[in-house]
Design an enzyme around this catalytic site. Structure first.
Site, PDB file in Angstrom:
ATOM      1  N   GLY A 223       0.778  -1.155   0.156  1.00 35.53           N
ATOM      2  CA  GLY A 223       0.021   0.057   0.155  1.00 35.53           C
ATOM      3  C   GLY A 223       0.827   1.254  -0.054  1.00 35.53           C
ATOM      4  O   GLY A 223       0.638   2.221  -0.419  1.00 35.53           O
ATOM      5  N   THR A 224       1.951   1.194   0.547  1.00 35.64           N
ATOM      6  CA  THR A 224       2.866   2.367   0.754  1.00 35.64           C
ATOM      7  C   THR A 224       3.374   2.683  -0.579  1.00 35.64           C
ATOM      8  O   THR A 224       3.437   3.887  -0.847  1.00 35.64           O
ATOM      9  CB  THR A 224       3.899   2.194   1.867  1.00 35.64           C
ATOM     10  OG1 THR A 224       3.203   2.023   3.217  1.00 35.64           O
ATOM     11  CG2 THR A 224       4.734   3.460   2.041  1.00 35.64           C
TER      12      THR A 224
ATOM     13  N   ASN B 141      -7.034   4.618   9.372  1.00 36.40           N
ATOM     14  CA  ASN B 141      -6.713   3.153  10.094  1.00 36.40           C
ATOM     15  C   ASN B 141      -6.710   3.257  11.544  1.00 36.40           C
ATOM     16  O   ASN B 141      -7.117   2.098  12.236  1.00 36.40           O
ATOM     17  CB  ASN B 141      -5.410   2.802   9.800  1.00 36.40           C
ATOM     18  CG  ASN B 141      -4.306   3.909   9.926  1.00 36.40           C
ATOM     19  OD1 ASN B 141      -4.623   5.269   9.446  1.00 36.40           O
ATOM     20  ND2 ASN B 141      -3.270   3.895  10.431  1.00 36.40           N
TER      21      ASN B 141
ATOM     22  N   GLY C  24      -2.673  -5.965   0.127  1.00 32.54           N
ATOM     23  CA  GLY C  24      -2.919  -7.322   0.301  1.00 32.54           C
ATOM     24  C   GLY C  24      -3.127  -7.730   1.583  1.00 32.54           C
ATOM     25  O   GLY C  24      -4.137  -8.439   2.052  1.00 32.54           O
ATOM     26  N   HIS C  25      -2.169  -7.597   2.653  1.00 33.63           N
ATOM     27  CA  HIS C  25      -2.125  -8.159   4.002  1.00 33.63           C
ATOM     28  C   HIS C  25      -3.275  -7.696   4.738  1.00 33.63           C
ATOM     29  O   HIS C  25      -3.192  -8.079   5.987  1.00 33.63           O
ATOM     30  CB  HIS C  25      -0.668  -8.031   4.412  1.00 33.63           C
ATOM     31  CG  HIS C  25      -0.212  -6.807   5.110  1.00 33.63           C
ATOM     32  ND1 HIS C  25      -0.270  -6.404   6.391  1.00 33.63           N
ATOM     33  CD2 HIS C  25      -0.048  -5.576   4.298  1.00 33.63           C
ATOM     34  CE1 HIS C  25      -0.047  -5.131   6.389  1.00 33.63           C
ATOM     35  NE2 HIS C  25       0.340  -4.766   5.318  1.00 33.63           N
TER      36      HIS C  25
ATOM     37  N   THR D 162       9.748  -8.473 -13.132  1.00 34.33           N
ATOM     38  CA  THR D 162       9.094  -9.573 -13.273  1.00 34.33           C
ATOM     39  C   THR D 162       7.812  -9.724 -12.084  1.00 34.33           C
ATOM     40  O   THR D 162       8.365  -9.531 -10.876  1.00 34.33           O
ATOM     41  CB  THR D 162       9.867 -10.927 -12.977  1.00 34.33           C
ATOM     42  OG1 THR D 162      11.009 -10.741 -14.142  1.00 34.33           O
ATOM     43  CG2 THR D 162       9.264 -12.089 -13.249  1.00 34.33           C
TER      44      THR D 162
ATOM     45  N   CYS E  52       3.878   5.953  23.973  1.00 37.57           N
ATOM     46  CA  CYS E  52       4.998   4.937  24.370  1.00 37.57           C
ATOM     47  C   CYS E  52       5.081   3.871  23.263  1.00 37.57           C
ATOM     48  O   CYS E  52       6.122   3.157  23.591  1.00 37.57           O
ATOM     49  CB  CYS E  52       4.731   4.665  25.750  1.00 37.57           C
ATOM     50  SG  CYS E  52       4.826   5.937  27.054  1.00 37.57           S
TER      51      CYS E  52
END
Lengths: 393, 280
Positions: A71-72, A151, A200-201, A237, A325
């Site tokens: 995503g980044t 998020n 994806g994750h 690839t 923290c």
């Protein structure tokens, strides 16, 4: 000890069906999709099928799907390549609550390349003002990058209306949909979004695969050069096993979309009501009327988030916190600060994020284990004991 | 996930001495809700200003709670004069170690102890560190406090200062000023020390000064090469030493004795000294 995993906005478990779909593409079907021979050709078919599966989830054409590594990368690419495509436009619009993948990239162009940057504020519930957006976007605006859902808080932004506002000024609209794809419906036939990032994750595919959606007709120069892959825009690839896995994950997400918004939502609500009723001084961070179905961000006043998380960890409960923290930073979450959440609450904020694997037993276990943790830390806190500072006893 | 030692985890999960002593002799309160951590230390004194009991209340992360618990365990049984010498490093050492980014938790412990002792001596409840000019406005850290953590922990980078006392960890506007403080403190400590030589010394004073000079100026550079030196006796201006370790077999040992040992002792103790080697 069993892990109660309630940190699905950070990452998710790879679905067994996804892993099964990927497995042949490591040591059996390892051909290069660009090869002339049939051994490689069948792999090209698998990549094409995955592209169709992703496109089906968000209702677009497969040729608008570009596979990336995460995503980044998709966020970075959307901003870099758009600014390269429209060098005469010198204004960037984003929000104060974006993921660092967008926020840091925009600030880089401001500080290093002299772009004008507008970071839109949010209100105390994390909502944007569309009037302010309307006033901010102008004919000099190259790109507007506004996330679909946050998020940390799960607050969902009205990207349909945002897209219309941006398009009326001719700028490019990018949205980071990493937290929404597969959780709430996205229909790109009806929403004039130009660029969209998916990871994806976050949707039960493995780490290391992402998507940049690029609407037909959007001018986007190549971002990795040196090959014809991904229509020459992202050479290299293809990461075939992960692409196949992401395709499968999108197919499953589409199948589970209703469940996400009924069963998962009900579990999240159960967790919220359970903790609100049993814990001392709880506050919901975000907008309950416009929130992801899986996310609950809740603050416990006068206690600190890392301490809560580590006590939960001892019970096998995995969540996250906007406390300073936990990250090694000294100031709490930029999202909660942008919302004007007092530091006292921001330090004690906990994010629970569920998935379709979450069960009611797990939620009830968390509702049982959390209140004594908060009480224990309150007893230890120099502030938590003062009765005049507490609204409940 | 932080890499906490087992001792940190133990003191976090089973903190010692949680609570507040009724009618305490000393109270030390530092930190705030806004800063993300705060500590209230209460102490009851016994005979001869010996700490009979110490309790804490802490708002903060696991290492803040563990540091507070460790602090109370360290100081119980000490006299106030002994407790005054406790440093943040003593707290970190007691816990095994703390992640560098969490060292400010140990500093908070030391600050609370200081505030408590000061409260007993002067009746003041003001935070000790608040003397002097505020450098970091985000976290309210003064020049005095920054100088102190730099000196006591031998810090050289701005990031370290932030880890130890939070200064510079907010908006970052004070970072260049922190750098200047670091440079100044280090510059001062790195300048060659000039010996404060008493005009006339008794024999005991002279031996003590020789010992101190060997410890501070000579031994560290010998130890680096695996050597050492032992002071055998002092007769008038004759300093009798015996090389140890690699020095005892080193062919350059006589040169070391003249160029290093004798030179340093002459610089820091007395021009008249002569160093002689004795085989022990």
């Amino acid at each position: 000890m069993k892990t109660i995993y309630l940190d699905n906005n950070a990452t998710t478990r790879t679905d067994d069906e996804v892993l099964d779909a990927m497995r042949p593409y490591f040591s059996d079907l390892y051909g290069n999709p660009s090869s002339m021979h049939a051994f490689g050709g069948q792999v090209a078919h698998a990549v094409a099928r995955a592209r169709e599966q992703v496109a089906a989830l968000i209702h677009c054409s497969p040729s608008e799907i570009f596979f990336t590594s995460c995503g980044t990368e998709s966020d970075n690419t959307a901003i870099h390549s758009t600014l390269e495509a429209y060098p005469e436009r010198r204004h960037i619009v984003t929000t104060r609550v974006e993921h660092p993948a967008v926020r840091v990239t925009c600030r880089h162009f401001q500080s290093r390349h002299g772009y004008r940057l507008s970071e839109l504020p949010v209100d105390s519930q994390g909502r944007l003002s569309l009037d302010l957006l309307e006033q901010t976007v102008d004919d000099d605006t190259a790109i507007v990058s506004i996330m679909h859902a946050n998020n940390e808080t799960g607050v969902v932004f009205p990207i349909e209306r945002i897209a219309q506002i941006v398009k009326s000024h001719g700028g490019v609209f990018h949205t980071d949909a990493v937290q929404t794809a597969g959780k709430i419906p996205i229909d790109l036939r009806r929403t004039p979004i130009d660029l969209m990032s998916i990871s994806g994750h976050k949707i039960h595919a493995p780490k290391g695969i992402g998507v940049l959606y690029v609407r037909h007709g959007t001018h986007l120069p190549p971002f990795i050069m040196g090959g014809h892959q991904e229509q020459g825009k992202r050479a290299g690839t293809e990461n075939v096993p992960h692409i196949v896995g992401l395709g499968k994950a999108c197919e499953l997400a589409l199948r589970h979309l209703d469940e996400e918004n009924t069963r998962v939502r009900a579990l999240r609500d159960r967790l919220r009501e359970g903790l609100m009723a049993r814990c001392m001084d709880p506050y919901i961070n975000g907008d309950p009327d416009s929130c992801l179905p899986n996310t609950l961000n809740i603050s416990f006043e006068f206690v600190e988030g890392e301490a809560i998380l580590l006590h939960m960890d001892a019970f096998g409960i995995a969540a996250s916190s906007g406390s300073a923290c936990t990250s090694g930073a000294l100031e709490p979450s930029h999202v909660l600060r942008a919302m004007g959440v007092p530091f006292t609450r921001a330090h004690g904020s906990i994010r629970f994020s569920l998935s379709r694997y979450t069960t009611q037993d797990e939620i009830d276990y968390v509702i049982e284990k959390t209140p004594p943790i908060i009480e224990k830390l309150r007893r230890m806190s120099p502030f938590g004991r003062k009765p005049e500072m507490s609204t409940k006893t | 996930m932080w890499d906490y030692t087992d001792t940190v985890k133990d003191h976090f999960r089973n903190p010692r001495n949680v609570g507040e002593i009724e009618n305490p002799d000393c109270v030390g309160e530092v930190g705030s809700l806004a800063c993300g951590d705060a500590l209230k230390l209460t102490i009851r004194l016994g005979e001869g200003e010996r700490i009979a009991d110490a309790k804490f209340l802490t708002f903060g992360c696991a290492s803040a709670i563990a540091s507070s618990s460790a602090l109370t365990e360290i100081v119980k049984g000490m006299t106030l004069a002994e407790a005054e010498k406790v440093t943040n490093q003593d707290i970190a050492d007691y816990l095994g170690e703390l992640p560098e980014q969490k060292m400010h938790c140990s500093v908070m412990g030391r600050e609370a102890l200081e505030a408590a002792i000061r409260n007993y001596r002067t009746g003041s409840t003001e935070k000790v560190g608040l003397e002097g000019r505020v450098v970091c406005t985000c976290f309210g850290v003064t020049e005095t406090e920054i100088e102190r953590v730099v000196r006591e922990n031998d810090l050289s980078e701005i990031e370290q200062v932030t880890n130890y006392c939070k200064a510079g960890g907010g908006c970052g506007a004070c970072r260049s000023e922190i750098q200047k403080i670091v440079d100044r403190v280090r510059g001062a400590s790195e300048q060659p020390r000039t010996a404060p030589r008493p005009a006339r010394m008794t024999n005991i004073q002279k031996i003590k000064l020789i010992e101190e000079t060997i410890d501070r100026e000579i031994r560290p550079s010998l130890v680096k090469d695996g050597g050492d030196i032992e002071l055998i006796d002092v007769e008038g201006d004759r300093v009798l030493v015996s090389p140890r370790g690699t020095c005892s077999t080193c062919p350059a040992s006589p040169i070391t004795l003249k160029d290093l040992v004798e030179a340093k002792l002459r610089e820091f103790v007395s021009e008249e000294l002569r160093v002689e080697e004795v085989k022990a």
